[in-house]
Write a protein that holds these residues in place. Structure first.
Motif, PDB file in Angstrom:
ATOM      1  N   VAL A  55      -6.400  13.338  -1.244  1.00 31.92           N
ATOM      2  CA  VAL A  55      -7.703  12.822  -1.035  1.00 31.92           C
ATOM      3  C   VAL A  55      -8.054  11.366  -1.155  1.00 31.92           C
ATOM      4  O   VAL A  55      -8.617  10.541  -0.144  1.00 31.92           O
ATOM      5  N   PHE A  56      -7.163  10.300  -2.396  1.00 31.20           N
ATOM      6  CA  PHE A  56      -7.705   9.135  -2.018  1.00 31.20           C
ATOM      7  C   PHE A  56      -6.946   8.772  -2.072  1.00 31.20           C
ATOM      8  O   PHE A  56      -6.933   7.303  -0.584  1.00 31.20           O
TER       9      PHE A  56
ATOM     10  N   GLN B 269      -5.906   5.427   3.471  1.00 34.52           N
ATOM     11  CA  GLN B 269      -5.664   5.873   5.439  1.00 34.52           C
ATOM     12  C   GLN B 269      -6.619   4.761   6.087  1.00 34.52           C
ATOM     13  O   GLN B 269      -6.169   3.921   7.030  1.00 34.52           O
ATOM     14  N   GLU B 270      -7.456   5.471   6.099  1.00 39.47           N
ATOM     15  CA  GLU B 270      -8.493   5.177   6.561  1.00 39.47           C
ATOM     16  C   GLU B 270      -8.854   3.980   6.342  1.00 39.47           C
ATOM     17  O   GLU B 270      -9.469   3.359   7.111  1.00 39.47           O
ATOM     18  N   TRP B 271      -9.219   3.007   5.026  1.00 38.66           N
ATOM     19  CA  TRP B 271      -9.878   1.696   4.895  1.00 38.66           C
ATOM     20  C   TRP B 271      -8.912   1.117   5.564  1.00 38.66           C
ATOM     21  O   TRP B 271      -8.703   0.120   6.299  1.00 38.66           O
ATOM     22  N   ARG B 272      -7.086   0.956   4.995  1.00 35.50           N
ATOM     23  CA  ARG B 272      -6.088   0.711   5.938  1.00 35.50           C
ATOM     24  C   ARG B 272      -6.244   0.529   7.708  1.00 35.50           C
ATOM     25  O   ARG B 272      -6.681  -1.053   8.165  1.00 35.50           O
TER      26      ARG B 272
ATOM     27  N   LEU C 267       1.182  -1.064  -0.143  1.00 38.11           N
ATOM     28  CA  LEU C 267      -0.235   0.276   0.317  1.00 38.11           C
ATOM     29  C   LEU C 267       0.475   1.060   0.164  1.00 38.11           C
ATOM     30  O   LEU C 267       0.872   2.214  -1.124  1.00 38.11           O
ATOM     31  N   ASP C 268       1.689   0.866   1.040  1.00 36.28           N
ATOM     32  CA  ASP C 268       2.839   3.173   0.826  1.00 36.28           C
ATOM     33  C   ASP C 268       3.951   2.692  -0.183  1.00 36.28           C
ATOM     34  O   ASP C 268       3.979   3.315  -0.987  1.00 36.28           O
TER      35      ASP C 268
ATOM     36  N   ALA D  90      -7.649  -2.708  11.850  1.00 33.36           N
ATOM     37  CA  ALA D  90      -8.762  -2.631  13.156  1.00 33.36           C
ATOM     38  C   ALA D  90      -9.376  -3.379  13.746  1.00 33.36           C
ATOM     39  O   ALA D  90      -9.996  -4.977  14.568  1.00 33.36           O
ATOM     40  N   LYS D  91      -9.912  -4.562  12.448  1.00 36.72           N
ATOM     41  CA  LYS D  91     -10.936  -5.765  12.425  1.00 36.72           C
ATOM     42  C   LYS D  91      -9.878  -6.721  12.167  1.00 36.72           C
ATOM     43  O   LYS D  91     -10.346  -8.200  13.221  1.00 36.72           O
ATOM     44  N   ALA D  92      -9.064  -6.872  12.133  1.00 37.61           N
ATOM     45  CA  ALA D  92      -7.821  -7.617  11.889  1.00 37.61           C
ATOM     46  C   ALA D  92      -8.255  -7.986  13.379  1.00 37.61           C
ATOM     47  O   ALA D  92      -7.412  -9.738  13.670  1.00 37.61           O
ATOM     48  N   GLY D  93      -7.755  -7.088  14.175  1.00 31.24           N
ATOM     49  CA  GLY D  93      -7.182  -7.221  15.213  1.00 31.24           C
ATOM     50  C   GLY D  93      -8.633  -8.105  16.308  1.00 31.24           C
ATOM     51  O   GLY D  93      -8.140  -7.768  17.862  1.00 31.24           O
ATOM     52  N   ALA D  94      -9.884  -7.514  16.084  1.00 28.50           N
ATOM     53  CA  ALA D  94     -10.482  -7.692  16.880  1.00 28.50           C
ATOM     54  C   ALA D  94     -11.017  -9.630  17.353  1.00 28.50           C
ATOM     55  O   ALA D  94     -10.257 -10.023  16.612  1.00 28.50           O
TER      56      ALA D  94
END
Length: 436
Positions: free
Chosen positions: A418-419, A424-427, A396-397, A432-436
């Motif tokens: 903007v993209f 960054q928000e998507w990542r 991604l980076d 966060a989902k992966a760590g939940a």
């Protein structure tokens, strides 16, 4: 105090106040022997409430629209013709009965039916307070005073109802009241404008013919509803066509499935951040879903070639934007998105294809798709069968760095900025989902 306790006390307070108002208005209503008229008008108002109209904001995008009902205009007309007591009971019975039917059909808790009924009672009572100085029967239903009373009544009703609903939502969802009000009050001028002529006609019909007169108002309303239903079916066929064409592209090339979905979602999000109107953002989504449609008529051996492409093969690949546009050109309802598909490989520096356009000559929607498409092509798919055969996927980076390097030449600078925020928000959400 927990949010459960707050919403409990709030709903109890609303209920007590609403019941008190109904008791207060019930005696004069029965005394004046208006019960037969009340029941007749209630039956018509419930019918109208259950047969809502969704009026699409734009013909090319029907999912977002205005829910139009004549039950509120009928309440305003009743308050002005028969008095506020009649209006309060009408609104209470209409909200409750229609709410119970809707709750049964949609599996909604009856608690919210009671809360909505309380909102209606308080809103109609507020209209009664401001309508006291107006005597429509003496001024005449076709007078400027009557029209002013209708507009004022609608404004007060909608304002009070919006405030009550916003407070309930804020307490139930645990969000700020100021934010909810900001969202809900935006549509007030539009709603009042739409309901004013309906209220005026309902008032004139009630004044002249009583409950029977409302049938004259409801008849064109129901005809209009049927016309909108037919229009919405046409729009459903439009969206089905988009989905079918997108499915065709995905079936043609394994790697395009996840690619098209990601590009479409990201392109819509970027369009929203750029301030494009909601209907335009949805068209960007659909254009992104179909931007590679032209590849379905190219040579499979070139598209799936594992090695680097020759100059001749690359020239063939460069034909796909125009080919996609040509496939769609005889489909009138897809006309808005055809130029974006044809130009999604143009560049601000003029080195793009197929037309060699520069900067502002390229529609912003095409510039959005260009940046998002290139980024997703660089990172590759999430599954092995979604990866390009002749390209090493970047992180991604790394892909964001490449986008920034091309900003101003290959990609639109503002779109890239903007993209980057969207990615960054998507990542962050994915981590966060992966760590939940």
């Amino acid at each position: 105090m927990s949010w459960q306790e707050r919403i409990k006390y709030w709903t109890v307070a609303l209920g007590v106040l609403a019941v008190g108002l109904l008791v207060l208005t019930g005696t004069p209503l029965i005394h004046e022997r208006l019960l037969p008229d009340l029941l007749g008008i209630v039956a018509l108002a419930i019918t109208a409430e259950l047969l809502l109209i969704r009026y699409p904001l734009r013909p090319e995008y029907s999912d977002r629209g205005i829910w139009l009902s004549v039950s509120t205009p009928i309440v305003i007309a009743v308050v002005l013709v028969y008095g506020w007591q009649f209006g309060v009971w009408l609104d209470a019975l209409t909200s409750f009965v229609a709410g119970v039917v809707t709750a049964h059909l949609r599996n909604v808790r009856l608690q919210w039916v009671a809360v909505n009924t309380a909102h209606s009672v308080l809103s109609a009572s507020a209209v009664g307070l401001v309508a006291v100085p107006f005597d429509v029967s003496q001024a005449g239903v076709l007078s400027a005073a009557a029209l002013g009373a209708v507009v004022l009544g609608l404004f007060v009703y909608m304002l009070v109802n919006t405030a009550l609903v916003s407070a309930t939502v804020a307490l139930a969802e645990g969000v700020r009241l100021r934010w909810v009000l900001a969202q809900t009050t935006l549509s007030l001028p539009r709603d009042i404008l739409l309901m004013t002529p309906i209220s005026f006609l309902a008032m004139a019909a009630l004044n002249a013919y009583g409950a029977v007169g409302l049938l004259g108002v409801l008849a064109p309303y129901l005809a209009l509803r049927q016309a909108f239903i037919l229009a919405l079916r046409q729009q459903e066929l439009y969206h089905q066509t988009i989905r079918s064409l997108g499915f065709l592209v995905q079936r043609a090339h394994p790697y395009t499935g996840g690619h098209l979905q990601r590009v479409s979602l990201w392109a819509r999000r970027v369009a929203e951040r750029l301030g494009l109107p909601p209907d335009r953002c949805e068209l960007v989504y659909e254009a992104a879903l179909l931007h590679d449609l032209g590849k379905t008529v190219l040579d499979e051996r070139i598209l799936n070639k594992p090695a680097r492409l020759t100059a001749e093969e690359w020239e063939e690949i460069k034909k796909h934007p125009q080919l996609g546009a040509e496939i769609l050109r005889d489909t009138p309802f897809l006309a808005p998105i055809i130029p974006w598909i044809a130009m999604h490989h143009e560049r601000p520096d003029g080195a793009g294809y197929p037309f060699g356009l520069r900067s502002e000559q390229i529609p912003v929607e095409a510039r959005v798709i260009a940046a998002v498409d290139a980024f997703d092509a660089m990172i590759g798919g999430e599954a092995p069968n979604q990866r390009r055969p002749h390209r090493r996927p970047l992180s991604l980076d790394e892909a964001l760095t490449e986008l920034e390097r091309g900003a101003g030449t290959q990609f639109d600078t503002q779109v890239v900025r903007v993209f980057k925020e969207v990615v960054q928000e998507w990542r962050e959400q994915r981590e966060a989902k992966a760590g939940a």
